[in-house]
Design a protein around this motif. Structure first.
Motif, PDB file in Angstrom:
ATOM      1  N   THR A   9      30.467  87.394  47.042  1.00 43.00           N
ATOM      2  CA  THR A   9      31.096  87.165  48.349  1.00 43.00           C
ATOM      3  C   THR A   9      30.304  87.928  49.408  1.00 43.00           C
ATOM      4  O   THR A   9      30.053  89.128  49.250  1.00 43.00           O
ATOM      5  N   ILE A  10      29.949  87.230  50.494  1.00 42.97           N
ATOM      6  CA  ILE A  10      29.237  87.891  51.597  1.00 42.97           C
ATOM      7  C   ILE A  10      29.969  87.576  52.906  1.00 42.97           C
ATOM      8  O   ILE A  10      30.604  86.521  53.038  1.00 42.97           O
ATOM      9  N   ALA A  11      29.913  88.501  53.839  1.00 43.51           N
ATOM     10  CA  ALA A  11      30.496  88.227  55.158  1.00 43.51           C
ATOM     11  C   ALA A  11      29.874  89.187  56.178  1.00 43.51           C
ATOM     12  O   ALA A  11      28.766  88.939  56.644  1.00 43.51           O
ATOM     13  N   LYS A  12      30.553  90.288  56.427  1.00 49.70           N
ATOM     14  CA  LYS A  12      30.215  91.181  57.536  1.00 49.70           C
ATOM     15  C   LYS A  12      28.710  91.288  57.846  1.00 49.70           C
ATOM     16  O   LYS A  12      28.255  90.947  58.928  1.00 49.70           O
ATOM     17  N   GLY A  13      27.932  91.789  56.887  1.00 48.76           N
ATOM     18  CA  GLY A  13      26.512  92.063  57.126  1.00 48.76           C
ATOM     19  C   GLY A  13      25.663  90.808  57.274  1.00 48.76           C
ATOM     20  O   GLY A  13      24.498  90.888  57.656  1.00 48.76           O
ATOM     21  N   LEU A  14      26.242  89.651  56.968  1.00 45.41           N
ATOM     22  CA  LEU A  14      25.489  88.389  57.075  1.00 45.41           C
ATOM     23  C   LEU A  14      25.101  88.107  58.527  1.00 45.41           C
ATOM     24  O   LEU A  14      24.007  87.610  58.801  1.00 45.41           O
ATOM     25  N   THR A  15      25.999  88.420  59.443  1.00 40.06           N
ATOM     26  CA  THR A  15      25.692  88.219  60.871  1.00 40.06           C
ATOM     27  C   THR A  15      25.804  89.524  61.655  1.00 40.06           C
ATOM     28  O   THR A  15      25.720  89.518  62.883  1.00 40.06           O
ATOM     29  N   ALA A  28      23.179  80.623  63.405  1.00 37.16           N
ATOM     30  CA  ALA A  28      22.084  81.105  64.272  1.00 37.16           C
ATOM     31  C   ALA A  28      22.122  82.632  64.354  1.00 37.16           C
ATOM     32  O   ALA A  28      21.072  83.298  64.311  1.00 37.16           O
ATOM     33  N   ALA A  29      23.339  83.176  64.437  1.00 33.83           N
ATOM     34  CA  ALA A  29      23.464  84.641  64.463  1.00 33.83           C
ATOM     35  C   ALA A  29      22.954  85.229  63.151  1.00 33.83           C
ATOM     36  O   ALA A  29      22.260  86.255  63.130  1.00 33.83           O
ATOM     37  N   GLY A  30      23.285  84.561  62.039  1.00 33.42           N
ATOM     38  CA  GLY A  30      22.858  85.046  60.720  1.00 33.42           C
ATOM     39  C   GLY A  30      21.345  85.056  60.582  1.00 33.42           C
ATOM     40  O   GLY A  30      20.760  86.031  60.093  1.00 33.42           O
ATOM     41  N   VAL A  31      20.705  83.991  61.017  1.00 34.82           N
ATOM     42  CA  VAL A  31      19.234  83.910  60.912  1.00 34.82           C
ATOM     43  C   VAL A  31      18.604  85.056  61.716  1.00 34.82           C
ATOM     44  O   VAL A  31      17.747  85.804  61.215  1.00 34.82           O
ATOM     45  N   ALA A  32      19.061  85.216  62.966  1.00 32.47           N
ATOM     46  CA  ALA A  32      18.471  86.264  63.821  1.00 32.47           C
ATOM     47  C   ALA A  32      18.766  87.650  63.255  1.00 32.47           C
ATOM     48  O   ALA A  32      17.922  88.556  63.296  1.00 32.47           O
ATOM     49  N   ASN A  33      19.957  87.810  62.684  1.00 29.12           N
ATOM     50  CA  ASN A  33      20.357  89.106  62.119  1.00 29.12           C
ATOM     51  C   ASN A  33      19.483  89.470  60.916  1.00 29.12           C
ATOM     52  O   ASN A  33      18.957  90.585  60.836  1.00 29.12           O
TER      53      ASN A  33
END
Ligand code: PLP
Length: 456
Positions: A285-291, A334-339
């Motif tokens: 499970t992933i969430a917070k740090g992904l974006t 898009a936020a995830g890619v840039a992050n």
């Protein structure tokens, strides 16, 4: 808008705040804080107070505040294409690129990523996929999920049930019947006095084996755990815990979900906590740090072993009956890619390891000898201090003593530093952004020592 002098009034009249004592809020006993901006590890409120956020929001703003690279990626995506769904083979450049970036970082035995919006819905997805998997394999009885006391997996019906904290069950008619809770891997608090760490791990394993024997392995589908207990008190696992648990699960054909909502993408100084501690999960499970929380997005990373069965299931039953309108939302993607790009470019995982490691060792050196400090622990950019009434006999405070909230309030008042009083009431947690500097880490340690001295 931000300077509207009615904001506090509107807040009290209209806003249902999560995880808040509603009656105390209505009585004016919960501070109203309107946060207006942030840069790196600092945030500001509308009264102009600048605070060092040593909990990165809810341990999620991993790259720090005010990252224009991510803000611009979000704005550009919103201008070009704010939304399109991902049902029936549709995607966007951002969502497909992010899927590729996640899978490039995931352990080798993982196959695909399904995107949701929050950690809670990603764990709901995981449980549905596990039930589907066992139905396709022709074992409809294999459905129960084992979680640990003190684990945190979300606030939904199933995920609130998996969460092993009483507050999240009380008066909500949870946990649901399919959920079982086993021993919390908390050596400091749960081991008998004199028990060694390996003996305590054996105790956790024996509890799990006994539960499986009692219920029947044929009824148990999966085990869910955070690599390091987060909301339940920031507790790294005792040495050898995960390989020992993994061996039991493998023996009984029980799937493992690694809930990496907090630990995923670098908080422990490594990409995933499951790799760090020797877990071999079937779902991550992933969430917070992904974006870094610049936009809501989560994911369920699915193993090769499960993927093959899911494909077979759709051959037998048609398209998979699971989807959210906002699955793989382009703005989140898009936020995830840039992050993830920013984390690489700035070497933030290495920084989480080195500066976070320094934060942990300095906190230990500064506080371990205090008579009311029972334990100082952590890993990478996450750290906790646990307070006790009496150290030698390990007499714990009651939650009602509110030691954690008192010290957190003192830290804010004296030094403008935000730490989190963990729900147990006697644990103070730190999980700063990965861009924390050494000087800021030292500031946190000195200020904590001073707040502890002022309260205890
Ligand atoms: N899993 C873990 C380990 C978490 O720490 C959290 C939230 O803190 C969740 C799941 C739930 O995530 P969300 O609050 O995004 O639903």
């Amino acid at each position: 808008m931000l300077h509207n002098d009615k904001l506090e009034q509107w807040d009290r009249e209209s806003f249902f705040h999560p995880s808040t004592h509603l009656a105390e809020f209505a009585r004016g006993n919960v501070a109203q804080r309107v946060i207006t901006g942030g840069t790196d590890s600092h945030i500001e409120d509308r009264d102009g107070n600048r605070m060092l956020d040593a909990f990165a929001g809810l341990y999620c703003v991993n790259v720090g505040y005010g990252r224009t690279e991510i803000a611009e990626a979000i704005a550009e995506q919103a201008r070009e294409l704010a939304y399109y769904h991902s049902y029936v083979g549709h995607g966007t450049e951002a969502s497909i690129t992010l899927a590729k970036m996640v899978m490039d970082r995931a352990p080798d035995h993982m196959s695909k990523v399904y995107f949701g919006m929050s950690g809670s819905d990603a764990n709901e997805t995981n449980i549905k996929l596990i039930w589907y998997y066992n139905n396709i394999l022709g074992r409809p009885e294999k459905k129960k999920i084992i979680s640990r006391w003190r684990g945190y997996h979300g606030s939904g019906l199933m995920t609130g049930s998996l969460t092993g904290l009483e507050l999240f069950h009380k008066k909500f008619d949870l946990p649901l019947a399919q959920v079982l809770h086993t021993e919390a891997p908390d050596y400091f608090r749960r081991a008998n006095l004199g028990q060694t760490e390996p003996q305590f791990v054996q105790h956790c394993v024996a509890e799990l084996e006994a539960m499986i024997a009692r219920e029947g392995a044929g009824t148990i589908a999966a085990f869910i755990g955070e690599p390091l207990l987060g909301t339940g008190g920031i507790v790294p696992p005792p040495e050898g815990y995960w390989p020992a648990i993994q061996a039991v699960l493998d023996k009984h054909d029980i799937l493992l979900i690694a809930d990496e909502v907090v630990t995923g993408f670098g908080r422990l100084g490594s990409m995933f906590g499951s790799e760090h501690y020797g877990m071999k999960p079937d779902l991550i499970t992933i969430a917070k740090g992904l974006t870094s929380a610049y936009a809501p997005l989560s994911g369920s990373i699915v193993s090769d072993k499960m993927w093959r069965v899911l494909e077979q299931g759709t051959d037998e039953n048609g398209p998979i009956g699971h989807g959210w309108t906002y699955s793989a939302h382009p703005i989140g993607a898009a936020a995830g890619v840039a992050n993830l790009q920013l984390i690489d470019t700035l070497g933030l995982i290495e920084n989480a390891g080195t500066v976070g490691g320094g934060l942990n060792s300095k906190m230990r050196a500064a506080l371990t000898d205090h008579p009311q400090v029972g334990d100082v622990r952590g890993e990478g950019m996450i750290c906790a201090v646990e307070f006790v009434k009496d150290k030698s006999d390990r007499v714990f405070y009651d939650a009602a003593d509110k030691i954690g909230p008192q010290i957190a309030a003192k830290l804010l008042e004296q030094s403008s530093i935000i730490a989190r009083a963990m729900p147990q009431g006697d644990i103070l947690g730190f999980a700063p952004p990965f861009c924390l500097t050494e000087r800021e880490a030292d500031q946190i340690v000195d200020a904590t020592a001073s707040a502890v001295k002022a309260v205890l």
